[in-house]
Design an enzyme around this catalytic site. Sequence first.
Site, PDB file in Angstrom:
ATOM      1  CE  LYS A  47      -2.491   0.943   3.636  1.00 41.62           C
ATOM      2  NZ  LYS A  47      -3.444   0.703   4.723  1.00 41.62           N
ATOM      3  CE  LYS A  63      18.677 -10.951 -24.921  1.00 42.05           C
ATOM      4  NZ  LYS A  63      17.403 -10.797 -25.648  1.00 42.05           N
ATOM      5  N   GLY A 100      22.410  -1.463 -27.271  1.00 43.90           N
ATOM      6  CA  GLY A 100      23.251  -0.550 -28.054  1.00 43.90           C
ATOM      7  C   GLY A 100      24.739  -0.798 -27.871  1.00 43.90           C
TER       8      GLY A 100
HETATM    9  C1  1AE Z   1      18.271  -4.140 -21.987  1.00 45.39           C
HETATM   10  C2  1AE Z   1      17.862  -5.255 -22.906  1.00 45.39           C
HETATM   11  C3  1AE Z   1      18.556  -5.242 -24.224  1.00 45.39           C
HETATM   12  C4  1AE Z   1      17.935  -6.158 -25.227  1.00 45.39           C
HETATM   13  O1  1AE Z   1      17.135  -6.997 -24.900  1.00 45.39           O
HETATM   14  C5  1AE Z   1      18.270  -6.029 -26.617  1.00 45.39           C
HETATM   15  O2  1AE Z   1      17.519  -6.744 -27.441  1.00 45.39           O
HETATM   16  C6  1AE Z   1      19.284  -5.263 -27.089  1.00 45.39           C
HETATM   17  O3  1AE Z   1      19.512  -5.203 -28.400  1.00 45.39           O
HETATM   18  P1  1AE Z   1      20.647  -4.262 -29.040  1.00 45.39           P
HETATM   19  O4  1AE Z   1      21.970  -4.819 -28.626  1.00 45.39           O
HETATM   20  O5  1AE Z   1      20.442  -2.883 -28.520  1.00 45.39           O
HETATM   21  O6  1AE Z   1      20.439  -4.370 -30.500  1.00 45.39           O
END
Ligand code: 1AE
Length: 406
Positions: free
Chosen positions: A94, A169, A333
């Site tokens: 809460k 992944k 990135g």
């Molecule tokens: C913080 C999660 C980053 C992620 O899942 C992802 O797909 C990043 O992709 P890029 O490396 O920015 O292309």
Amino acid sequence: MSYCTATYRIYDDKADFHKKAESIAVGMTVGTWTELPQVKQEQMRGHLGRVESVHVHDPQSGVPGERYADVSISYPDINFTSDIPALLITVFGKISMDGRIKLLDLKLSDAFMSAYPGPKFGIQGVRDLLGVHHRPLLMSIFKAVIGYDLNGLREQFMVQALGGVDLIKDDEILFENPLTPIEQRVRVCREAAEEAKRITGKELLYAVNLTGRTSSLKEQALRAIDAGASALLFSVLPYGFDVLHELSSDPEITVPIAAHPSLAGALYPSPHYGIAASLLLGKLMRIAGADLVLFPSPYGSVVMPREENLAIQRELVSPELAIRSSFPVPSAGIHPGLVPQILSDFGTDVVVNAGGGIHGHPEGASSGGRAFLQAIDASLNGVPLAKAAESLPELKAALDIWGGRK
Ligand code: 1AE
């Protein structure tokens, strides 16, 4: 008596923070206190919350909106069951909606922690599976997965694997779909991993995305593992920490789990509301059993301040918890030019993770993976990337388009 202690930052220009702390300690435990008859107080004493500290920060400037206090309150374990939902409801249910209040940290009792075995593999276990012990790991993310069939996916897996990455992944937006259902996806990618291993000689983990209704997750995970999945990806926050705990502590789930931070931006960035990143993406992810934890890095496209990144890392590896450490995975990135900075901030127990930074390499994803490994190797040997790139064409091409650390 055993207690869990929560620390909050509460902003208010005028409040008596000591009174506020007392009202939380009482309100979130026994409800009322001073009005209770003596005999009832004696009965309730063991359930009463306890204010541990109140540190008030009065701004010199007197600028409105900047006055706050850091308040620590202990909650008797006897009040709640040993699970993260009960813990969060007790310490921040809460009151998370009561003004400008942010949950900064939790110190959990040994009694509470005894229900939490933590990551099954952790940093060491993941390293053992891969046979890589002395360098940061490299993870590649499938990009452009929606609308691809199994052949398209296999092709993408293969080019990533041939670049020498340690883990691949799924993108977290790849859900169950008729083109690449999870078992078939796992089989195709496992075969591709074996084929790539014959060429590279390297082990590779593929983290397949667990998705769908909570009630079907375990069965889906077991099907994926039967089909040869070597790791799982799981977006923890849309489901809740308890679901991660269920999966990670299940003896039938025999592969590492990578936690994706989807939805975290709704919870940690405000200085006034939500849950601190170090708790949300650090301590709680580790306690709930994530072997690897992704979070936005300070350097890339989705930016989190560096201090918050380092605070997450501390929680993931801190010896204060008697459970395995989780691998920090600063993400989003990331490109090869950032590798020296990543290693300088995180050391070698880190996973360098990239999607666009691998697939966007001008000579393709295999060269993208190689450019990252070259950057890791150069950084470990203290060689500036520009110097290393003189004899490494993949790294040179990556630096030409992305540059070094801005
Ligand atoms: C913080 C999660 C980053 C992620 O899942 C992802 O797909 C990043 O992709 P890029 O490396 O920015 O292309």
